[in-house]
Design a protein around this motif. Structure first.
Motif, short mmCIF file in Angstrom:
data_model
loop_
_atom_site.label_atom_id
_atom_site.label_comp_id
_atom_site.label_asym_id
_atom_site.label_seq_id
_atom_site.Cartn_x
_atom_site.Cartn_y
_atom_site.Cartn_z
N GLY A 60 46.51 45.46 103.31
CA GLY A 60 46.46 46.38 103.44
C GLY A 60 46.18 46.43 104.87
O GLY A 60 46.70 47.75 105.17
N TYR A 61 45.58 46.14 105.45
CA TYR A 61 45.13 46.11 106.54
C TYR A 61 45.88 45.42 107.66
O TYR A 61 45.87 45.82 108.58
N ALA A 62 45.78 43.67 107.39
CA ALA A 62 46.01 42.60 107.92
C ALA A 62 47.30 42.65 107.97
O ALA A 62 48.28 41.79 109.31
N ILE A 63 48.59 43.11 107.45
CA ILE A 63 50.16 42.66 107.07
C ILE A 63 50.56 43.63 107.60
O ILE A 63 50.41 44.54 107.41
N ASN A 64 51.66 43.22 108.65
CA ASN A 64 52.55 44.17 109.53
C ASN A 64 53.96 43.35 110.04
O ASN A 64 53.60 42.13 110.61
N ASN A 65 54.86 43.82 109.30
CA ASN A 65 56.54 43.12 109.41
C ASN A 65 56.84 43.67 111.18
O ASN A 65 58.03 43.21 111.09
N ASP A 66 56.12 44.55 111.61
CA ASP A 66 56.15 45.17 112.67
C ASP A 66 55.29 44.96 114.19
O ASP A 66 54.92 46.19 114.36
N PRO A 67 55.28 43.96 114.36
CA PRO A 67 54.43 44.31 115.38
C PRO A 67 54.44 44.74 116.45
O PRO A 67 55.73 44.63 117.34
N ARG A 68 52.90 45.25 117.56
CA ARG A 68 53.16 46.44 118.72
C ARG A 68 52.49 44.87 119.29
O ARG A 68 52.06 44.25 119.12
N ASP A 69 52.45 45.67 120.85
CA ASP A 69 51.61 45.54 121.93
C ASP A 69 51.30 43.56 122.15
O ASP A 69 50.44 43.18 121.73
N LEU A 70 52.50 43.37 121.99
CA LEU A 70 52.72 42.15 121.91
C LEU A 70 52.65 41.24 123.28
O LEU A 70 53.47 41.77 124.54
N PRO A 71 51.91 40.33 123.51
CA PRO A 71 51.52 40.23 124.63
C PRO A 71 52.64 39.81 125.67
O PRO A 71 53.64 38.99 125.12
N THR A 72 52.53 40.03 126.88
CA THR A 72 54.20 39.28 127.88
C THR A 72 53.28 39.36 129.72
O THR A 72 52.62 39.66 129.78
N ALA A 73 53.66 38.68 129.77
CA ALA A 73 53.92 37.78 131.27
C ALA A 73 55.00 38.24 131.92
O ALA A 73 56.18 38.70 131.69
N VAL A 74 54.96 38.91 133.20
CA VAL A 74 55.89 38.98 134.31
C VAL A 74 56.06 38.64 135.42
O VAL A 74 54.96 38.47 135.82
N LEU A 75 56.96 38.70 136.09
CA LEU A 75 57.08 38.20 137.29
C LEU A 75 57.64 38.79 138.19
O LEU A 75 58.83 39.12 138.14
N VAL A 76 57.04 39.61 139.24
CA VAL A 76 57.52 41.53 139.00
C VAL A 76 57.94 40.68 140.86
O VAL A 76 56.57 40.48 141.97
N GLN A 77 59.59 40.66 141.04
CA GLN A 77 59.84 40.13 142.71
C GLN A 77 60.15 41.59 143.85
O GLN A 77 60.52 41.12 144.52
N ASP A 78 59.80 42.05 143.08
CA ASP A 78 60.86 43.64 143.31
C ASP A 78 59.92 44.72 143.21
O ASP A 78 59.33 44.87 142.25
N HIS A 79 58.93 45.07 144.38
CA HIS A 79 57.95 46.46 144.12
C HIS A 79 58.08 47.40 144.57
O HIS A 79 57.47 48.57 145.11
N GLY A 80 59.40 48.05 144.50
CA GLY A 80 59.99 49.30 145.43
C GLY A 80 59.62 49.74 143.64
O GLY A 80 58.99 49.23 142.25
#
Length: 406
Positions: A60-80
């Motif tokens: 009921g609570y733990a199983i989720n087949n559509d995960p959200r808020d997945l950890p993401t790393a970013v490399l931003v070389q343009d700060h515009g």
């Protein structure tokens, strides 16, 4: 004659009444006996009541087949402003959670290889300039696709990112004339999202499931076989005979568990051979380092599973109890380890609980070494967790074993 008939009829009716009352008394006596037995075998019936509650909570609570808020790393070389709008739209989709800002492509590669993040986003230095000029701007999204179910929804959400990310900039007229015209005509997006599915580019489910089966099969066979085997010795009284010999208790335990180590190694070899022959699961991509991590993980997991089975046997009084206690361990191992459902799709409390289960760390070792080519230096945290599990369970089993003998 009539008097005799009436007396016989009365006796017959009294006998039927007496027989009916006797039957209810006997049923009541058996029922009372069963309730008394329930109080004596509290462990078995407590587990029968607890198991449905645990299943309800997990599904009921733990199983989720559509995960959200997945950890993401970013490399931003343009700060515009265009890059900032793109990042905001990515987070607002609900599928991505920026947890790390990398300083170089090597940092991104390391984070996604070790499983620290599920996605890695790179925005190049000329992103804003290309968007303004309408010069085929691109961003790169790398996904850890070793588990297709964990990334499928997020990758699908990326399809609408180019049109939604720069809506405000388009309304404010900050885009170039060529880009605005193309966007208004709906024949070309302001930029393109290049998706790179790493480790499983074709999204083949078998690449994720088949290596994971190794941990589940070893858990089911080794834990249960050991628990049932040792408990059977106590039930039959043969354990006392073994202890009456000159062999010490520790020697008896090693002698009984050693054959199951061989069984576990044979199972591992058979599963890996069939995984390669039948499903073409990638292997050997990490060289000797990957195989060293895999072998060490298998040995630690086998010893830990056998120790856990032995610990269960010291607590169980019957083989039925041993089987029930084994299932009480195996079921969360299947549901919370990331074998059947995405690990990062579970709520935080379920992830914490899953991190305690050794199968979770073993699956990371197996999938990391086979699919990602990781070695000891990348998988040492999972290997350390398995080693701690072995030491803790073995110590508890030996302590309980000595008390049981006394």
């Amino acid at each position: 004659m009539s008097g005799q008939s009436s007396s016989k009829g009365g006796a017959s009716s009294r006998g039927r009444a007496s027989g009916g009352g006797g039957a209810w008394n006997r049923i009541l006596a058996v029922l009372t006996k069963e309730f008394i037995q329930l109080t004596r075998d509290r462990l078995t019936y407590a587990m029968i009541l607890v198991m449905p509650i645990v299943q309800l909570m997990l599904f009921g609570y733990a199983i989720n087949n559509d995960p959200r808020d997945l950890p993401t790393a970013v490399l931003v070389q343009d700060h515009g402003p265009m890059a900032r709008s793109t990042l905001s739209a990515l987070v607002n989709s609900g599928y991505f959670k920026i947890v790390q800002e990398a300083g170089s492509p090597a940092d991104l590669d390391r984070a996604i290889a070790r499983g620290e993040v599920q996605f890695a986003l790179t925005i190049p230095a000329d992103f804003t300039r290309r968007v303004v000029r309408g010069d085929q701007a691109q961003i790169l999204v790398e996904a850890d696709a070793s588990d297709p179910a964990a990334t499928g929804g997020a990758i699908a959400a990326l399809a609408s990112l180019p049109r939604t990310a720069l809506t405000r900039d388009l309304a404010r007229g900050q885009l170039g004339a060529a880009t605005q015209a193309a966007s208004m005509g709906a024949d070309r997006d302001p930029f393109e999202v290049v998706i790179h599915r790493r480790y499983n580019p074709e999204a083949i489910t078998a690449y994720n499931i088949v290596p994971g089966l190794l941990g589940v099969i070893l858990s089911m066979t080794l834990v249960m076989m050991t628990a049932l085997g040792v408990t059977r010795e106590y039930e039959r009284g043969t354990m006392e005979s073994l202890l009456a010999t000159p062999a010490r208790p520790i020697e008896v335990m090693i002698g009984k568990l050693a054959p199951y180590v061989v069984v576990g190694l044979i199972q591992t070899v058979v599963i890996l051979v069939l995984a390669r022959a039948l499903f073409a699961v990638p292997m050997g991509t990490g060289g000797m380092g990957g195989w060293a991590a895999l072998v060490l993980g298998v040995v630690l997991f086998i010893i830990g599973s056998l120790s856990l089975g032995f610990l269960i046997s010291t607590a169980a009084r019957t083989q039925l109890q041993a089987m029930q206690m084994s299932f009480f361990y195996i079921m969360p191992s299947i549901l919370l380890s990331g074998f059947m459902f995405p690990f990062r799709g579970m709520p935080q409390w379920a992830q914490v609980l899953g991190s305690v289960i050794p199968v979770t760390h073993f699956l990371r070792v197996v999938r990391g070494s086979l699919l990602k080519g990781l070695g000891l230096e990348d998988l040492w945290t999972s290997l350390l967790a398995l080693a701690v599990f072995v030491v803790a369970i073995a110590a508890a089993a030996m302590s309980r074993y000595r008390r049981t003998l006394d």
